[in-house]
Design a protein around this motif. Structure first.
Motif, PDB file in Angstrom:
ATOM      1  N   ARG A 108      76.841  22.447  93.529  1.00 39.54           N
ATOM      2  CA  ARG A 108      77.657  23.279  92.651  1.00 39.54           C
ATOM      3  C   ARG A 108      76.996  23.368  91.286  1.00 39.54           C
ATOM      4  NH1 ARG A 108      80.906  26.492  94.568  1.00 39.54           N
ATOM      5  NH2 ARG A 108      82.595  26.194  93.046  1.00 39.54           N
ATOM      6  N   PHE A 148      77.337  23.448  87.301  1.00 48.10           N
ATOM      7  CA  PHE A 148      78.202  22.883  86.266  1.00 48.10           C
ATOM      8  C   PHE A 148      77.980  23.713  85.000  1.00 48.10           C
ATOM      9  CE2 PHE A 148      78.446  18.985  83.234  1.00 48.10           C
ATOM     10  CZ  PHE A 148      79.747  19.298  82.894  1.00 48.10           C
ATOM     11  N   ASP A 149      79.004  24.488  84.623  1.00 47.20           N
ATOM     12  CA  ASP A 149      78.870  25.454  83.533  1.00 47.20           C
ATOM     13  C   ASP A 149      79.554  24.957  82.272  1.00 47.20           C
ATOM     14  OD1 ASP A 149      78.728  27.627  81.847  1.00 47.20           O
ATOM     15  OD2 ASP A 149      80.174  28.839  82.958  1.00 47.20           O
ATOM     16  N   GLU A 201      82.962  24.980  87.550  1.00 45.64           N
ATOM     17  CA  GLU A 201      81.898  24.965  88.533  1.00 45.64           C
ATOM     18  C   GLU A 201      81.870  26.291  89.278  1.00 45.64           C
ATOM     19  OE1 GLU A 201      83.008  22.580  92.262  1.00 45.64           O
ATOM     20  OE2 GLU A 201      84.306  21.696  90.723  1.00 45.64           O
ATOM     21  N   GLU A 202      80.718  26.616  89.819  1.00 44.74           N
ATOM     22  CA  GLU A 202      80.564  27.843  90.584  1.00 44.74           C
ATOM     23  C   GLU A 202      79.441  27.666  91.586  1.00 44.74           C
ATOM     24  OE1 GLU A 202      77.762  30.665  87.867  1.00 44.74           O
ATOM     25  OE2 GLU A 202      79.784  30.332  87.077  1.00 44.74           O
ATOM     26  N   THR A 235      71.229  27.959  88.509  1.00 46.99           N
ATOM     27  CA  THR A 235      72.367  28.682  87.936  1.00 46.99           C
ATOM     28  C   THR A 235      72.262  30.161  88.262  1.00 46.99           C
ATOM     29  OG1 THR A 235      71.316  29.275  85.844  1.00 46.99           O
ATOM     30  CG2 THR A 235      72.329  27.090  85.971  1.00 46.99           C
ATOM     31  N   LEU A 260      84.233  17.585  83.801  1.00 49.85           N
ATOM     32  CA  LEU A 260      83.519  17.013  84.942  1.00 49.85           C
ATOM     33  C   LEU A 260      84.043  15.612  85.256  1.00 49.85           C
ATOM     34  CD1 LEU A 260      81.136  17.517  86.937  1.00 49.85           C
ATOM     35  CD2 LEU A 260      79.711  16.229  85.334  1.00 49.85           C
TER      36      LEU A 260
END
Length: 632
Positions: A96, A98-99, A282-283, A298, A142
């Motif tokens: 995933r 993490f933004d 997350e994306e 990303t 997170l």
């Protein structure tokens, strides 16, 4: 297989074990992460604790007012029957993104910067360059979602180093020395924090403190209810950060005019409401299959996909010319030439097409397709290109990149002092008339015995970004300098849009799940320095430490993402250890070669698992004498 063998010499061994591994750009952060693992925390607990320590020990490379991006994968818990528990059901081991990249504030419009402030570009320092600070809120998110530790235990490490002090690293001192004239003349709050009563910087190894930041962290802890859950205590701290005294102090500071990198005083546009609106999360990653591995990055709101484009172009070049591996070898003149030319093409596409997908239509599927990669690879000739050559995916017409930047000296990426993101623009090394100095980034990687893995690149909010906010002990970041004041650019300044960050960690997976992480500071060089290391590991079979220690290079023949936006046609920066004959051949091919030193480029670190044995490993960069790995 045609590929160079690694040198027998490495600066240190690739660490191997089975309990847990950590690596970062500062030894205290690495030790913190390993301490958390030893005390029963998972990889997320360890990464978050180390991330807050990096705010304290590498303040010239990141800060609480900055941002971060990364990737992670949670293995999930298995019961006695081998079944996944609820936390890992359905997606155990899935990578995933993490933004923690904050967007442009709501008042950050092109019209305001051009018409009101009289600017042609977003400045390189000062509050007008500040995106919404995302780092702290993202770390806390997170921890709440995927960690196991109490916030108090996680933050204790950073609080101790900030309140009781730590020996300051030489690179921090070098940065303070360079920026001290600006502190004395225009940024008194920064002078009060970083200079002594006589206006002198600290000495390397001197114990320094930041009581104001320690107090900020204590107040975040005090916000949580004693009788609540772990998650409720973390959420209370997030609320105070986003809507309480921290957000209010940031708004008040930004509203006060202060010196920017253009040599004039401006007020910023950041408001407390901008922090309240920010949502980290997350994306899904963007991925590419390469030689049996899945490379995860990303989305195109960051520069991550350029690494995938580089790999796709290199594979297409091999197909076009009937080559196996020789064009992928970063130890030969031919391999370096082809790799550098692929980097130029991918970076040109980055500048012509990448942006926040919530605001622009990025043709990413086409950019990563084999057909488009073949079209791009056909442009690689025998000599170095000195052009900006974005492609036309799906027949679209790219923007004129030459209209956005100007020719100037390219970045060297030196790490003997500090890595280069912002360009020095005067005869005084590292600073201009306004005190503008070079800043960079941190990186950390953690893997635990359960297979949870985290890789994060924190950045921004450098001590040289803008004046210190006295009651907070840190300053705002400068990520908006990556946005253009021109609607034609896909990364134009837009309220609510994420500036196209250079922060770009990597996760490599095989059929059994995440295999290893990789990342480095370095701005535009991040993916360029990761590429040779990945090729050496995935194609050449080198160990992590061998790949990190090996001589590396990057092109400066692309638009800088950082103010003042210069580029150097056909520029190539390379470590002298590649050899005189290799350098001579590259120059004969038309590359304008700069050799900054033998050990001067990149600050890579990595952690992973050995696919054949299941054991864990870690490796870290020796350049700059600051990064370390630890584990057992």
């Amino acid at each position: 297989m045609v590929f160079s063998t690694p040198d027998a010499f490495t600066t240190r061994p690739t660490l191997r074990g089975s309990f847990g591994m950590a690596a970062s750009t500062h030894w205290l952060a690495t030790a913190t992460a390993q301490s958390v693992l030893e005390r029963g925390g998972n990889a997320v607990d360890a990464a978050v604790a180390a991330g807050f320590v990096l705010h304290v020990v590498e303040p010239h490379l990141n800060g609480p007012g900055g941002d971060l991006t990364g990737l992670f994968a949670m293995a999930g818990e298995r019961g006695a029957d081998g079944a996944l528990g609820a936390d890992g059901a359905g997606d155990a081991g899935a990578v995933r993104v993490f933004d923690g990249q904050g967007p442009a504030p709501r008042r950050a419009t092109i019209e305001h910067y051009r018409d009101v402030e009289g600017l042609a570009d977003v400045p390189g320092s000062g509050a007008l360059a500040a995106a919404v600070p995302g780092a702290v809120d993202a770390w806390l998110w997170l921890l709440a979602e995927h960690g196991t530790w109490e916030l108090q235990d996680v933050l204790d490490y950073a609080i101790k180093y900030a309140a009781d002090g730590h020996p300051v690293a030489p690179a921090v001192v070098t940065t303070i020395e360079r920026i001290a004239p600006l502190f004395r003349a225009h940024w008194p709050s920064s002078a009060a924090l970083w200079l002594d009563a006589d206006g002198n910087p600290p000495r390397p190894g001197q114990v320094i403190t930041n009581e104001a930041y320690a107090q900020v962290l204590r107040r975040l802890l005090a916000a949580g209810p004693d009788d609540g859950t772990r998650e409720e205590r973390i959420e209370a701290a997030r609320a105070v950060w986003k809507t309480g005294f921290v957000a209010q102090a940031m708004e008040a500071f930004a509203a006060t005019p202060h010196r920017h990198s253009d040599g004039r005083d401006h007020a910023g546009v950041l408001e407390a409401a901008d922090l309240a609106d920010f949502r980290p999360g997350e994306e899904d990653p963007v991925t590419l299959e390469f030689r049996g591995y899945t490379i995860a990055k990303t989305g195109p709101w960051g520069q991550g996909p350029v690494l995938l484009q580089m790999l796709a172009i290199l594979e297409a070049y091999g197909r076009l010319h009937g080559l196996t591996d020789e064009h992928l070898d970063p130890s030969t003149a031919f391999g370096i030439h082809v790799i550098a030319e692929a980097e130029k093409l991918a970076l040109a596409d980055r500048d012509a097409w990448y942006g926040d997908p919530a605001f622009v239509d990025v043709p990413l599927a086409t950019l990563l397709s084999p057909e488009y990669a073949t079209e791009r690879a056909a442009l690689i000739g025998e000599r170095a290109s000195a052009e900006l050559r974005p492609g036309s995916p799906d027949g679209r017409v790219p923007v004129d990149l030459a209209a956005f930047g100007e020719i100037g000296a390219g970045k060297t990426g030196l790490v003997d002092d500090i890595d280069v993101e912002d360009e020095p623009v005067s005869d005084e090394p590292g600073t201009d008339a306004t005190g503008q100095t070079r800043g960079d980034t941190c990186h950390l990687d953690v893997i635990d015995a359960q297979g949870n893995i985290v890789t994060v690149t924190p950045s921004g909010g450098w001590l040289q970004s803008s004046p210190t906010i006295p009651e907070l002990g840190f300053c705002l970041g400068t990520r908006l300098q990556m946005a253009w004041l021109d609607e034609a650019s896909p990364s134009a300044l837009r309220p609510g849009a994420r500036p196209r960050t250079t922060l770009s960690a990597t996760v490599v997976s095989d059929a059994d799940g995440p295999l290893f992480t990789l990342g480095t500071p370095g701005g535009d060089q991040q993916d360029q320095w990761q590429l040779p290391a990945l090729l050496r590991m995935l194609v050449g079979g080198w160990s992590g430490q061998q790949a990190i220690d090996a001589p590396t290079f990057h092109t400066t023949s692309h638009l800088s993402s950082f103010w003042p936006r210069v580029w150097e046609p056909a520029g190539l920066v390379i470590e002298g250890r590649v050899g005189e004959s290799v350098i001579a051949e590259l120059e004969a091919r038309g590359h304008k070669v700069t050799v900054p030193g033998d050990w001067s480029l990149g600050r890579l670190s990595a952690v992973g698992r050995d696919a054949s044995t299941g054991t864990l490993w870690a490796a870290a960069n020796a350049r700059g004498a600051q990064g370390y790995a630890a584990g057992r």
